[in-house]
Motif scaffolding. Structure first.
Motif, PDB file in Angstrom:
ATOM      1  N   HIS A  70       0.857  -1.194   0.000  1.00 29.07           N
ATOM      2  CA  HIS A  70       0.000   0.000   0.000  1.00 29.07           C
ATOM      3  C   HIS A  70       0.887   1.236   0.000  1.00 29.07           C
ATOM      4  O   HIS A  70       2.038   1.184   0.425  1.00 29.07           O
ATOM      5  CB  HIS A  70      -0.918  -0.022   1.234  1.00 29.07           C
ATOM      6  CG  HIS A  70      -2.038   0.969   1.127  1.00 29.07           C
ATOM      7  ND1 HIS A  70      -1.923   2.259   1.595  1.00 29.07           N
ATOM      8  CD2 HIS A  70      -3.274   0.862   0.567  1.00 29.07           C
ATOM      9  CE1 HIS A  70      -3.058   2.907   1.342  1.00 29.07           C
ATOM     10  NE2 HIS A  70      -3.895   2.085   0.720  1.00 29.07           N
ATOM     11  N   GLN A  71       0.317   2.327  -0.493  1.00 30.06           N
ATOM     12  CA  GLN A  71       1.116   3.560  -0.625  1.00 30.06           C
ATOM     13  C   GLN A  71       1.227   4.364   0.665  1.00 30.06           C
ATOM     14  O   GLN A  71       2.054   5.254   0.766  1.00 30.06           O
ATOM     15  CB  GLN A  71       0.556   4.451  -1.755  1.00 30.06           C
ATOM     16  CG  GLN A  71      -0.834   5.031  -1.520  1.00 30.06           C
ATOM     17  CD  GLN A  71      -1.957   4.064  -1.927  1.00 30.06           C
ATOM     18  OE1 GLN A  71      -1.749   2.858  -2.053  1.00 30.06           O
ATOM     19  NE2 GLN A  71      -3.149   4.604  -2.104  1.00 30.06           N
ATOM     20  N   GLU A  72       0.385   4.035   1.659  1.00 29.37           N
ATOM     21  CA  GLU A  72       0.456   4.775   2.933  1.00 29.37           C
ATOM     22  C   GLU A  72       1.317   4.007   3.930  1.00 29.37           C
ATOM     23  O   GLU A  72       1.521   2.815   3.806  1.00 29.37           O
ATOM     24  CB  GLU A  72      -0.949   4.970   3.515  1.00 29.37           C
ATOM     25  CG  GLU A  72      -1.899   5.762   2.623  1.00 29.37           C
ATOM     26  CD  GLU A  72      -1.492   7.219   2.435  1.00 29.37           C
ATOM     27  OE1 GLU A  72      -0.759   7.758   3.283  1.00 29.37           O
ATOM     28  OE2 GLU A  72      -1.900   7.802   1.411  1.00 29.37           O
ATOM     29  N   GLU A  73       1.751   4.744   4.950  1.00 30.30           N
ATOM     30  CA  GLU A  73       2.613   4.155   5.996  1.00 30.30           C
ATOM     31  C   GLU A  73       1.888   3.069   6.793  1.00 30.30           C
ATOM     32  O   GLU A  73       2.435   2.012   7.070  1.00 30.30           O
ATOM     33  CB  GLU A  73       3.000   5.229   7.012  1.00 30.30           C
ATOM     34  CG  GLU A  73       3.811   6.369   6.462  1.00 30.30           C
ATOM     35  CD  GLU A  73       5.295   6.166   6.694  1.00 30.30           C
ATOM     36  OE1 GLU A  73       5.664   5.316   7.518  1.00 30.30           O
ATOM     37  OE2 GLU A  73       6.064   6.869   6.016  1.00 30.30           O
ATOM     38  N   SER A  74       0.654   3.400   7.224  1.00 30.98           N
ATOM     39  CA  SER A  74      -0.112   2.507   8.103  1.00 30.98           C
ATOM     40  C   SER A  74      -1.515   3.094   8.217  1.00 30.98           C
ATOM     41  O   SER A  74      -1.767   4.168   7.677  1.00 30.98           O
ATOM     42  CB  SER A  74       0.520   2.464   9.504  1.00 30.98           C
ATOM     43  OG  SER A  74       0.473   3.758  10.083  1.00 30.98           O
ATOM     44  N   GLY A  75      -2.388   2.389   8.915  1.00 33.38           N
ATOM     45  CA  GLY A  75      -3.689   2.984   9.189  1.00 33.38           C
ATOM     46  C   GLY A  75      -4.853   2.111   8.820  1.00 33.38           C
ATOM     47  O   GLY A  75      -4.726   0.891   8.681  1.00 33.38           O
ATOM     48  N   PHE A  77      -6.708   0.664   6.569  1.00 36.36           N
ATOM     49  CA  PHE A  77      -6.776   0.202   5.174  1.00 36.36           C
ATOM     50  C   PHE A  77      -6.950  -1.323   5.212  1.00 36.36           C
ATOM     51  O   PHE A  77      -6.016  -2.089   4.913  1.00 36.36           O
ATOM     52  CB  PHE A  77      -5.508   0.607   4.406  1.00 36.36           C
ATOM     53  CG  PHE A  77      -5.313   2.101   4.361  1.00 36.36           C
ATOM     54  CD1 PHE A  77      -6.106   2.888   3.528  1.00 36.36           C
ATOM     55  CD2 PHE A  77      -4.374   2.723   5.172  1.00 36.36           C
ATOM     56  CE1 PHE A  77      -5.953   4.263   3.503  1.00 36.36           C
ATOM     57  CE2 PHE A  77      -4.222   4.094   5.151  1.00 36.36           C
ATOM     58  CZ  PHE A  77      -5.013   4.874   4.318  1.00 36.36           C
ATOM     59  N   SER A  82       1.691  -2.887   4.407  1.00 38.14           N
ATOM     60  CA  SER A  82       2.579  -1.718   4.247  1.00 38.14           C
ATOM     61  C   SER A  82       4.003  -2.135   3.920  1.00 38.14           C
ATOM     62  O   SER A  82       4.419  -3.274   4.172  1.00 38.14           O
ATOM     63  CB  SER A  82       2.583  -0.894   5.536  1.00 38.14           C
ATOM     64  OG  SER A  82       3.315  -1.580   6.528  1.00 38.14           O
ATOM     65  N   LYS A 114       3.667   6.926  -5.775  1.00 37.80           N
ATOM     66  CA  LYS A 114       3.615   6.968  -4.302  1.00 37.80           C
ATOM     67  C   LYS A 114       4.115   5.644  -3.708  1.00 37.80           C
ATOM     68  O   LYS A 114       4.795   5.612  -2.686  1.00 37.80           O
ATOM     69  CB  LYS A 114       2.182   7.221  -3.830  1.00 37.80           C
ATOM     70  CG  LYS A 114       1.675   8.595  -4.195  1.00 37.80           C
ATOM     71  CD  LYS A 114       0.281   8.809  -3.627  1.00 37.80           C
ATOM     72  CE  LYS A 114      -0.295  10.123  -4.167  1.00 37.80           C
ATOM     73  NZ  LYS A 114      -1.742  10.127  -4.188  1.00 37.80           N
ATOM     74  N   LYS A 115       3.757   4.545  -4.354  1.00 34.16           N
ATOM     75  CA  LYS A 115       4.213   3.236  -3.862  1.00 34.16           C
ATOM     76  C   LYS A 115       5.735   3.115  -3.984  1.00 34.16           C
ATOM     77  O   LYS A 115       6.395   2.546  -3.120  1.00 34.16           O
ATOM     78  CB  LYS A 115       3.512   2.101  -4.622  1.00 34.16           C
ATOM     79  CG  LYS A 115       2.007   2.032  -4.344  1.00 34.16           C
ATOM     80  CD  LYS A 115       1.394   0.743  -4.872  1.00 34.16           C
ATOM     81  CE  LYS A 115      -0.090   0.687  -4.516  1.00 34.16           C
ATOM     82  NZ  LYS A 115      -0.644  -0.667  -4.556  1.00 34.16           N
ATOM     83  N   ILE A 118       7.325   5.026  -1.015  1.00 32.72           N
ATOM     84  CA  ILE A 118       7.245   4.387   0.307  1.00 32.72           C
ATOM     85  C   ILE A 118       8.119   3.124   0.326  1.00 32.72           C
ATOM     86  O   ILE A 118       8.727   2.795   1.351  1.00 32.72           O
ATOM     87  CB  ILE A 118       5.779   4.109   0.734  1.00 32.72           C
ATOM     88  CG1 ILE A 118       5.696   3.869   2.232  1.00 32.72           C
ATOM     89  CG2 ILE A 118       5.136   2.981  -0.010  1.00 32.72           C
ATOM     90  CD1 ILE A 118       5.128   4.989   3.010  1.00 32.72           C
TER      91      ILE A 118
END
Ligand code: PEP
Length: 254
Positions: A70-75, A77, A82, A114-115, A118
């Motif tokens: 995933h493109q975000e750090e954490s959270g 989703f 990650s 974005k991927k 990260i």
């Protein structure tokens, strides 16, 4: 640094036990038969990564990787994974921009950029896949498709980041179809990729990046493909599910 690399993409195949046995077979064959300096990477489904990364610790030149992050750090989703989680099990690579993810999961160059960021942040080397469809090849627009995928997917990176990425040229019409690009067709695009990177950054950097070919690569066609000047190895789908075939492809660089 430009390296010879053979990377397997298991896709959504093999249960846990099957994956562990296949990886163990590959490690043993590599130990007995591989004499070169080539890097070997196995990109498995997430469930195998912890187990095979532990086995890879005792194996020369064998690394592991994921097929997506995933493109975000954490959270919040649900169902995603990650870069940090992948890195924490000992994997070093991640395939990004595979045509199956672009086609079936709507992954755009913008999202992939974005991927890529990260992945690099968490010391995962992206194997960034680019390639044209059959229609784009036939209409002759494949060079512009390749250039756009590179421009939007990775040309926001600093030159230094290029030490940590690998490009895979995978013509979509050759993936899983049994149709392989001829060595000349593949070489033409690989040289073009190097040229475009050289124009965007510099020729030293373009000479140093590893560019893999992917698309119905097998032990029979790999020697001709890998002998081309700008082809540094392969991203292997179907043939990576057979330890004998995968190891024979790796041994092209012996
Ligand atoms: C791939 O999916 O990356 C691939 C190259 O598949 P195959 O070797 O099966 O064409």
């Amino acid at each position: 640094m430009r390296k010879k690399i053979v990377a397997g993409n298991w896709k959504m195949n093999l249960d846990y036990q099957e994956g562990i046995s296949l990886f163990s077979e590959v490690v043993n064959m590599v130990k007995d038969e591989v004499r070169g300096e080539q890097d070997i990477v196995v990109c498995s489904p997430f469930i195998h990564l912890y187990g095979i990364s532990a086995l890879a610790k005792d194996a020369n030149n064998v690394s592991t990787g994921a097929q997506n992050i995933h493109q975000e750090e954490s959270g919040a989703f649900t169902g995603e994974i990650s870069a940090k989680q992948i890195r924490s099990v000992g994997a070093n690579y991640v395939i990004l921009g595979h045509s199956e993810r672009r086609a079936y999961f709507g992954e755009t160059n913008e999202l992939l950029a974005k991927k890529v960021d990260i992945a690099i942040k968490y010391q995962l080397t992206p194997i960034f896949c680019i390639g044209e469809t059959k229609e784009e090849r036939e209409s002759g627009e494949f060079f512009s498709v390749i250039k756009e995928q590179l421009t939007q997917g990775v040309f926001h990176l600093e030159a230094d980041d290029f030490e940590n990425i690998v490009i895979a040229y995978e013509p979509v019409w050759a993936i899983g179809t049994g149709l392989t690009a001829s060595p000349e067709q593949a070489q033409e695009v690989h040289a073009y990729i190097r040229k475009v990177i050289g124009e965007q950054y510099n020729t030293t950097l373009a000479d140093e990046i590893s560019i893999l070919y992917g698309g119905s690569c097998n032990p029979k066609n790999a020697p001709d493909l890998f002998s081309q000047a700008d082809i540094d190895g392969g991203l292997i789908g179907g043939a990576s599910l057979k330890s004998r075939d995968f190891t024979d492809i790796v041994k092209v660089f012996n």
